[in-house]
Design a protein around this motif. Structure first.
Motif, short mmCIF file in Angstrom:
data_model
loop_
_atom_site.label_atom_id
_atom_site.label_comp_id
_atom_site.label_asym_id
_atom_site.label_seq_id
_atom_site.Cartn_x
_atom_site.Cartn_y
_atom_site.Cartn_z
N ARG A 98 31.89 61.42 136.32
CA ARG A 98 31.73 61.49 134.86
C ARG A 98 33.10 61.43 134.19
N GLN A 99 34.06 62.15 134.74
CA GLN A 99 35.42 62.13 134.20
C GLN A 99 36.06 60.75 134.37
N ALA A 100 35.84 60.13 135.54
CA ALA A 100 36.43 58.81 135.81
C ALA A 100 35.85 57.74 134.88
N ARG A 101 34.59 57.90 134.48
CA ARG A 101 33.95 56.96 133.55
C ARG A 101 34.28 57.28 132.10
N GLY A 102 34.73 58.47 131.83
CA GLY A 102 34.93 58.91 130.45
C GLY A 102 36.36 59.23 130.10
N ALA A 103 36.70 60.50 130.16
CA ALA A 103 37.99 60.99 129.66
C ALA A 103 39.19 60.40 130.41
N GLN A 104 39.06 60.12 131.69
CA GLN A 104 40.20 59.65 132.47
C GLN A 104 40.34 58.13 132.50
N ILE A 105 39.42 57.40 131.90
CA ILE A 105 39.44 55.95 132.02
C ILE A 105 40.52 55.32 131.14
N ARG A 107 41.52 52.23 128.97
CA ARG A 107 40.75 51.20 128.27
C ARG A 107 41.14 49.79 128.67
N ARG A 108 42.28 49.64 129.35
CA ARG A 108 42.70 48.32 129.83
C ARG A 108 42.09 47.97 131.18
N ALA A 109 41.40 48.92 131.80
CA ALA A 109 40.83 48.71 133.14
C ALA A 109 39.65 47.75 133.09
N PRO A 131 47.81 42.51 133.97
CA PRO A 131 47.85 43.56 132.94
C PRO A 131 46.77 44.64 133.12
N THR A 132 45.83 44.39 134.02
CA THR A 132 44.75 45.35 134.27
C THR A 132 45.26 46.41 135.24
#
Length: 161
Positions: A98-105, A107-109, A131-132
């Motif tokens: 949940r953290q990896a999909r949300g708060a820790q992601i 946005r360039r990934a 750049p990813t």
């Protein structure tokens, strides 16, 4: 689910199909279409409702993206990257996912995320020209996908035709 191949061509393959509850909810489109057409003709309404309900469910399944590791390349939906350009995969489930999909992601990934699928694998991109910074991929078997990526990073490639 993932599967292993004896020949070594495909070391992991998983279709990220919708959960049963999503399919049940999608099937409700059929009765809604039938309800709209009932004043016109009940027979036509039933036929159209059945076709719409079945069509939506089949469409959701057929259009589900595939995650695959094959011949040293990671495929995630429409994108692919050579495993040699990836860092150490990080599998996660439950709260970590949940953290990896949300708060820790970042946005360039590159993200291939699907609701209803708990697991996720985050793989950093080590190519300095890309750049990813990472790929974040939903999976039902994060440990198996991570292991397949690690195997692809160290094994010799099959020549492409």
């Amino acid at each position: 689910m993932g599967r292993c191949s004896i020949r070594g061509a495909i070391t992991y393959r998983e279709r990220l199909s919708p959960s049963l509850w999503v399919l049940v909810a999608a099937a409700v489109c059929g009765p809604m279409a039938a309800l709209v057409l009932t004043p016109v003709d009940r027979t036509v309404a039933l036929i159209v409702g059945a076709v719409v309900g079945i069509g939506v469910v089949v469409g959701l399944i057929a259009l589900s993206p595939v995650v695959e590791v094959r011949d040293g390349v990671l495929y995630a939906g429409p994108a692919h990257i050579d495993a040699d350009l990836l860092g150490e995969p990080v599998p996660a489930t439950h709260e970590e996912a949940r953290q990896a999909r949300g708060a820790q992601i970042d946005r360039r990934a590159w993200m291939l995320l699907r609701g209803g699928i708990d697991g996720v694998v985050t793989v950093p991109v080590t190519d300095p020209d890309d750049p990813t910074p990472a790929w974040v991929i939903s999976t039902r078997t994060p440990e198996r996908l991570s292991a397949a990526i690690r195997r692809a990073q160290v094994r010799p490639r099959t020549p492409r035709r």
